[in-house]
Design an enzyme around this catalytic site. Structure first.
Site, PDB file in Angstrom:
ATOM      1  N   LYS A  65      25.294  35.110  10.664  1.00  0.00           N
ATOM      2  CA  LYS A  65      25.535  33.776  10.833  1.00  0.00           C
ATOM      3  C   LYS A  65      25.705  33.103   9.040  1.00  0.00           C
ATOM      4  CE  LYS A  65      25.582  29.576  13.017  1.00  0.00           C
ATOM      5  NZ  LYS A  65      27.345  29.042  12.670  1.00  0.00           N
TER       6      LYS A  65
ATOM      7  N   ARG B 216      22.510  28.299   3.883  1.00  0.00           N
ATOM      8  CA  ARG B 216      22.605  29.805   3.211  1.00  0.00           C
ATOM      9  C   ARG B 216      21.778  30.243   2.957  1.00  0.00           C
ATOM     10  NH1 ARG B 216      27.822  28.073  -0.841  1.00  0.00           N
ATOM     11  NH2 ARG B 216      28.572  30.117   0.115  1.00  0.00           N
ATOM     12  N   SER B 217      22.344  31.989   2.928  1.00  0.00           N
ATOM     13  CA  SER B 217      21.185  32.461   2.193  1.00  0.00           C
ATOM     14  C   SER B 217      19.474  32.843   2.727  1.00  0.00           C
ATOM     15  CB  SER B 217      21.170  32.703   0.851  1.00  0.00           C
ATOM     16  OG  SER B 217      22.188  32.406  -0.409  1.00  0.00           O
ATOM     17  N   ARG B 218      19.975  32.359   4.457  1.00  0.00           N
ATOM     18  CA  ARG B 218      19.157  32.460   4.605  1.00  0.00           C
ATOM     19  C   ARG B 218      17.652  31.477   3.556  1.00  0.00           C
ATOM     20  NH1 ARG B 218      21.590  34.166   7.577  1.00  0.00           N
ATOM     21  NH2 ARG B 218      21.502  35.616   9.016  1.00  0.00           N
ATOM     22  N   LEU B 219      17.819  30.895   2.811  1.00  0.00           N
ATOM     23  CA  LEU B 219      16.782  30.001   2.582  1.00  0.00           C
ATOM     24  C   LEU B 219      17.634  28.116   3.149  1.00  0.00           C
ATOM     25  CD1 LEU B 219      17.987  30.412  -1.503  1.00  0.00           C
ATOM     26  CD2 LEU B 219      15.825  31.242   0.189  1.00  0.00           C
TER      27      LEU B 219
END
Length: 211
Positions: free
Chosen positions: A9, A188-191
């Site tokens: 996700k 986004r991007s797990r940041l």
């Protein structure tokens, strides 16, 4: 069964910066709760409560938040339940709200105390009749032989108390008095954004954590 490791996700619905948190943790929590309700989040007041038993073993369950102000977060339950017994031994707990639709999580930690008898009485009176009778009927967290035990207990409580059952002595409120908040906003991007408030000498200190 699907391969669980394949689920992905991308979190893209919001952001959390220091300016949004300038008024402190209680104001931010109230704002996020209001937004969760306005966005029709499923069960916005549902929170996981984590406690620790005398044997050091943690346990969690989902309860409903029934009050929130500068004093802390309130829920109501059976004091003789597992969580009630664990809190009697170790009066510290952690709460977690997960508003999936908004890609947000709030974690709150602190010490737990019982609400006053007056607070518990007032809330108990506001509950539907079936729920008030249910508080008498359920020996929460105890082993029972079948559902018929609950049905029989409820019928007995209805016969005994009628339309005005009093609050059971073993039932009432808990209030978690926070000393730590964490607000998590998916990115986004797990940041992800993570802002923590921790109480230090009577002041709330704000810090950003790496995701």
């Amino acid at each position: 069964m699907s391969k669980l490791s394949d689920f992905r996700k991308s979190y893209e619905l919001g952001e959390l910066d220091e300016a949004e948190a300038a008024d402190g943790p209680f104001a931010l929590f109230d704002r996020w709760m209001d937004e969760a309700i306005a966005h029709d989040v499923s069960e916005p007041t549902a929170m996981t409560v984590a406690t620790v038993g005398a044997d050091g073993r943690p346990s969690t369950r989902v309860v409903l938040l029934k009050g929130s102000d500068a004093r802390g977060m309130v829920w109501f339950t059976n004091y003789e339940s597992r969580k009630g017994r664990e809190l009697a031994h170790n009066p510290c707990a952690a709460l977690q709200f997960h508003w999936v639709e908004m890609e947000r999580v709030v974690r709150i930690e602190g010490r737990v105390e019982r609400t006053s008898a007056e607070e518990s009485d007032d809330y108990f009176k506001s509950r539907p009749l079936d729920s008030r009778l249910g508080a008498w009927a359920s020996p929460q967290s105890q082993v029972i032989g079948s559902r018929a035990v609950l049905v029989a207990n409820a019928a007995k409580a209805a016969a005994q108390h009628g339309l005005n059952p009093p609050r059971p002595p073993h039932w009432g409120g808990f209030r978690l008095v926070p000393d730590r908040f964490e607000f998590w906003q998916g990115r986004r991007s797990r940041l992800h954004d993570r802002l923590v408030f921790r109480l230090d000498g009577g002041r709330w200190l704000r810090e950003r954590l790496a995701p």
